[in-house]
Design a protein around this motif. Structure first.
Motif, PDB file in Angstrom:
ATOM      1  N   THR A  56       0.827  -1.209   0.000  1.00  0.00           N
ATOM      2  CA  THR A  56       0.000   0.000   0.000  1.00  0.00           C
ATOM      3  C   THR A  56       0.860   1.258   0.000  1.00  0.00           C
ATOM      4  N   ALA A  57       1.981   1.211   0.691  1.00  0.00           N
ATOM      5  CA  ALA A  57       2.920   2.338   0.647  1.00  0.00           C
ATOM      6  C   ALA A  57       3.410   2.551  -0.780  1.00  0.00           C
ATOM      7  N   GLN A  58       3.695   1.457  -1.468  1.00  0.00           N
ATOM      8  CA  GLN A  58       4.149   1.573  -2.853  1.00  0.00           C
ATOM      9  C   GLN A  58       3.032   2.097  -3.749  1.00  0.00           C
ATOM     10  N   LEU A  59       1.790   1.706  -3.469  1.00  0.00           N
ATOM     11  CA  LEU A  59       0.644   2.235  -4.221  1.00  0.00           C
ATOM     12  C   LEU A  59       0.567   3.752  -4.076  1.00  0.00           C
ATOM     13  N   ALA A  60       0.788   4.253  -2.861  1.00  0.00           N
ATOM     14  CA  ALA A  60       0.769   5.699  -2.638  1.00  0.00           C
ATOM     15  C   ALA A  60       1.840   6.385  -3.472  1.00  0.00           C
ATOM     16  N   VAL A  61       3.021   5.788  -3.542  1.00  0.00           N
ATOM     17  CA  VAL A  61       4.099   6.353  -4.361  1.00  0.00           C
ATOM     18  C   VAL A  61       3.707   6.348  -5.837  1.00  0.00           C
ATOM     19  N   GLU A  62       3.090   5.268  -6.292  1.00  0.00           N
ATOM     20  CA  GLU A  62       2.632   5.202  -7.683  1.00  0.00           C
ATOM     21  C   GLU A  62       1.646   6.327  -7.984  1.00  0.00           C
ATOM     22  N   HIS A  63       0.734   6.582  -7.051  1.00  0.00           N
ATOM     23  CA  HIS A  63      -0.246   7.656  -7.244  1.00  0.00           C
ATOM     24  C   HIS A  63       0.438   9.020  -7.301  1.00  0.00           C
ATOM     25  N   ILE A  64       1.416   9.230  -6.431  1.00  0.00           N
ATOM     26  CA  ILE A  64       2.141  10.507  -6.440  1.00  0.00           C
ATOM     27  C   ILE A  64       2.855  10.699  -7.775  1.00  0.00           C
ATOM     28  N   ASN A  65       3.483   9.644  -8.256  1.00  0.00           N
ATOM     29  CA  ASN A  65       4.223   9.751  -9.517  1.00  0.00           C
ATOM     30  C   ASN A  65       3.289   9.923 -10.711  1.00  0.00           C
ATOM     31  N   GLU A  66       2.143   9.251 -10.692  1.00  0.00           N
ATOM     32  CA  GLU A  66       1.151   9.453 -11.751  1.00  0.00           C
ATOM     33  C   GLU A  66       0.643  10.890 -11.747  1.00  0.00           C
ATOM     34  N   ALA A  67       0.609  11.493 -10.558  1.00  0.00           N
ATOM     35  CA  ALA A  67       0.125  12.870 -10.433  1.00  0.00           C
ATOM     36  C   ALA A  67       1.165  13.905 -10.867  1.00  0.00           C
ATOM     37  N   GLY A 123       9.844  17.679  17.594  1.00  0.00           N
ATOM     38  CA  GLY A 123       8.827  17.883  16.571  1.00  0.00           C
ATOM     39  C   GLY A 123       9.016  17.056  15.321  1.00  0.00           C
ATOM     40  N   TYR A 124       9.933  16.089  15.329  1.00  0.00           N
ATOM     41  CA  TYR A 124      10.208  15.303  14.129  1.00  0.00           C
ATOM     42  C   TYR A 124       9.438  13.987  14.085  1.00  0.00           C
ATOM     43  N   PHE A 125       8.586  13.717  15.066  1.00  0.00           N
ATOM     44  CA  PHE A 125       7.779  12.499  15.041  1.00  0.00           C
ATOM     45  C   PHE A 125       6.311  12.823  14.802  1.00  0.00           C
ATOM     46  N   PHE A 126       5.708  12.112  13.857  1.00  0.00           N
ATOM     47  CA  PHE A 126       4.286  12.220  13.536  1.00  0.00           C
ATOM     48  C   PHE A 126       3.735  10.807  13.348  1.00  0.00           C
ATOM     49  N   ARG A 127       2.425  10.679  13.457  1.00  0.00           N
ATOM     50  CA  ARG A 127       1.791   9.396  13.107  1.00  0.00           C
ATOM     51  C   ARG A 127       0.385   9.643  12.591  1.00  0.00           C
ATOM     52  N   THR A 128      -0.033   8.781  11.678  1.00  0.00           N
ATOM     53  CA  THR A 128      -1.359   8.901  11.080  1.00  0.00           C
ATOM     54  C   THR A 128      -2.347   7.926  11.705  1.00  0.00           C
ATOM     55  N   ILE A 129      -1.952   7.315  12.805  1.00  0.00           N
ATOM     56  CA  ILE A 129      -2.809   6.379  13.538  1.00  0.00           C
ATOM     57  C   ILE A 129      -2.969   6.898  14.963  1.00  0.00           C
ATOM     58  N   PRO A 130      -4.158   6.779  15.550  1.00  0.00           N
ATOM     59  CA  PRO A 130      -4.324   7.201  16.939  1.00  0.00           C
ATOM     60  C   PRO A 130      -3.486   6.340  17.881  1.00  0.00           C
ATOM     61  N   TYR A 150      -1.008   4.629   3.689  1.00  0.00           N
ATOM     62  CA  TYR A 150      -1.218   5.460   2.500  1.00  0.00           C
ATOM     63  C   TYR A 150      -1.131   6.933   2.879  1.00  0.00           C
ATOM     64  N   ASP A 151      -1.801   7.289   3.965  1.00  0.00           N
ATOM     65  CA  ASP A 151      -1.777   8.691   4.397  1.00  0.00           C
ATOM     66  C   ASP A 151      -0.391   9.123   4.857  1.00  0.00           C
ATOM     67  N   SER A 152       0.358   8.225   5.502  1.00  0.00           N
ATOM     68  CA  SER A 152       1.691   8.611   5.967  1.00  0.00           C
ATOM     69  C   SER A 152       2.605   8.933   4.792  1.00  0.00           C
ATOM     70  N   GLY A 172      -7.574  12.339   3.819  1.00  0.00           N
ATOM     71  CA  GLY A 172      -6.954  11.127   3.354  1.00  0.00           C
ATOM     72  C   GLY A 172      -7.785   9.864   3.340  1.00  0.00           C
ATOM     73  N   ALA A 173      -7.074   8.753   3.208  1.00  0.00           N
ATOM     74  CA  ALA A 173      -7.688   7.425   3.227  1.00  0.00           C
ATOM     75  C   ALA A 173      -8.372   7.161   4.558  1.00  0.00           C
ATOM     76  N   THR A 174      -7.905   7.818   5.615  1.00  0.00           N
ATOM     77  CA  THR A 174      -8.530   7.698   6.930  1.00  0.00           C
ATOM     78  C   THR A 174      -9.561   8.789   7.179  1.00  0.00           C
ATOM     79  N   GLY A 175      -9.784   9.662   6.192  1.00  0.00           N
ATOM     80  CA  GLY A 175     -10.682  10.794   6.364  1.00  0.00           C
ATOM     81  C   GLY A 175      -9.888  12.043   6.721  1.00  0.00           C
ATOM     82  N   PRO A 176     -10.565  13.097   7.166  1.00  0.00           N
ATOM     83  CA  PRO A 176      -9.857  14.323   7.541  1.00  0.00           C
ATOM     84  C   PRO A 176      -9.055  14.114   8.822  1.00  0.00           C
ATOM     85  N   PHE A 177      -7.861  14.643   8.871  1.00  0.00           N
ATOM     86  CA  PHE A 177      -7.065  14.560  10.093  1.00  0.00           C
ATOM     87  C   PHE A 177      -6.149  15.765  10.169  1.00  0.00           C
TER      88      PHE A 177
END
Length: 422
Positions: A52-63, A146-153, A315-317, A375-380
């Motif tokens: 899925t991470a690779q799918l996100a990269v494919e979408h970015i490159n297609e864009a 401030g260098y750590f983030f996460r897209t999961i609760p 995907y969102d990360s 994103g794929a998880t909705g608004p965040f």
């Protein structure tokens, strides 16, 4: 230099675009590091997350890529071992010179990487799946800079979801078997507090060490308490071993399972007939166009819906990090860090997953406009510690297949947090 199919006129246009560094200032391809378990105890869930991470990269490159360059995902297998993950992070930062790292599934992997590698190197990590509250505490103390983030609760959402799954089924007294690391311990503590606030009792908690051929001792200790149900907070392969031994020794088939066991591999390893009373939890997505867009794109790519832990969040990360790269004047760690909240601005123009949605996002950023990646998880939105909130779901196994039984909405989760005292 690679120009990703762009002619000289297009490159000149990119160079002149407001709010975007020129492609000539960027070394193509743009590298993005990722650390995900492809083998070991987490391998069965790690491989779909990596895909899925690779799918996100494919979408970015297609864009259109980032600043006119394609993105290259440099993926390293941590095998579920902290030392291997730490070596992978050092390789990505010191050798590959990646400006950011995404993925990172295990909390036990994320903690040493943040403590020893990424923060010191000023490389942001955007984790898809590390849920330990310890990372929040580190951020509060200024230890992540401030260098750590996460897209999961955090694991508190999961702890509450486990408690809801157990109380909904009328379980009053439970035993807990959990993986012996920071993730397992903090999740167990969160579940215990939530379950007891809802009127239940935790008869005992039993830690297990990973990658053992048998967990009979832990299983027999928990079974001796005669609980209404077993709450199993285990990694994929270990969880299958524990569940098989629990059932074969006559333990109740009332099981409450963690999201790491939400996979067809786990069902096949145990046998669906033994899981008729099982319930599990996972993070959920809000309904909406952005979630639908990701789900449709995933199914078009893989021929099945995105069911399993970490798929939406990874995907969102990847995407939010790539968009922060585009928004930054330069592709370096500090600039990316400072733009991760910018590309999810509440007052920005909404953009969604998929090649078309990301193409719009990149075009708006090139024009110097503000976007709100939904994103794929909705608004965040990331809070001051790099955390996000979110809903949860409870799943069951019907006719050998994973099905969602209930969704605990964000509003309901917030109310439960207040009731419990989180």
């Amino acid at each position: 230099m690679k120009t990703f199919g762009l002619g000289l006129l297009a490159l000149a246009a990119l160079a002149a675009a407001p709010g975007s560094a020129s492609a000539q200032d960027v070394s193509c391809p743009v590298r993005l590091g990722s650390i995900i378990p492809l083998t070991g105890p987490q391998g069965p869930i790690g491989k779909p997350i990596a895909d899925t991470a690779q799918l996100a990269v494919e979408h970015i490159n297609e864009a259109g890529g980032i600043k006119g360059c394609p993105v290259e995902l440099i993926l390293r297998d941590d095998t579920g071992q902290p030392t291997v993950g730490l070596d992978a992070a050092r390789y990505l930062v010191d050798v590959q010179k990646v400006p950011a790292i995404v993925g990172v599934v295990g909390s036990g992997i994320a903690l040493p990487i943040v403590s020893s590698v990424t923060t010191a190197a000023k490389v942001p990590m955007v984790s898809c799946c590390a849920v330990t509250p310890t990372l929040t505490k580190m951020a509060e103390k200024g230890e992540t800079d401030g260098y750590f983030f996460r897209t999961i609760p955090t694991s508190r959402v999961m702890g509450v979801a486990h408690a809801v799954a157990a109380t909904d089924r009328g379980y009053k007294k439970v035993a807990v078997i959990y993986v012996n690391n920071d993730f397992g311990l903090t999740l167990t503590d969160d579940f215990k507090k939530a379950f007891e606030a809802m009127g239940g009792e935790v008869l005992g908690t039993f830690a297990y060490n990973e990658n053992q051929p048998s967990y009979r001792a832990e299983v027999q200790e928990a079974m001796a308490l005669e609980p209404d149900a077993l709450v199993l907070l285990a990694l994929s392969q270990d969880g299958a071993t524990i569940a098989r031994e629990w059932i074969s020794l006559g333990g109740t088939q009332n099981l409450v399972l963690h999201n790491t066991l939400r996979s067809q591999d786990f069902i096949d390893a145990i046998g669906p007939r033994y899981l008729a009373n099982a319930a599990g939890i996972d993070n959920a997505q809000v309904e909406g166009a952005s979630v639908d867009a990701f789900n449709a794109a995933y199914e078009a790519k893989f021929g099945k819906p995105p069911v399993g832990p970490g798929l939406h969040t990874v995907y969102d990360s990847v995407v939010v990090t790539a968009l922060a790269m585009e928004a930054a004047d330069t592709i370096d760690g500090t600039a990316i860090r400072d733009n991760l909240r910018v590309v999810t601005s509440a007052d920005g123009e909404v953009v969604v997953p998929g090649p078309e949605g990301l193409k719009k996002a990149l075009e708006l950023l090139k024009e110097g406009k503000t976007i709100r990646y939904t994103g794929a998880t909705g608004p965040f939105q990331f809070d001051k510690n790099g955390d996000v909130s979110g809903p949860a779901l409870i799943w069951e196994i019907k006719d050998g297949a994973l099905v969602t039984q209930k969704v605990i909405t964000l509003e309901e989760m917030d109310a439960l947090f207040k009731e419990i005292g989180f």
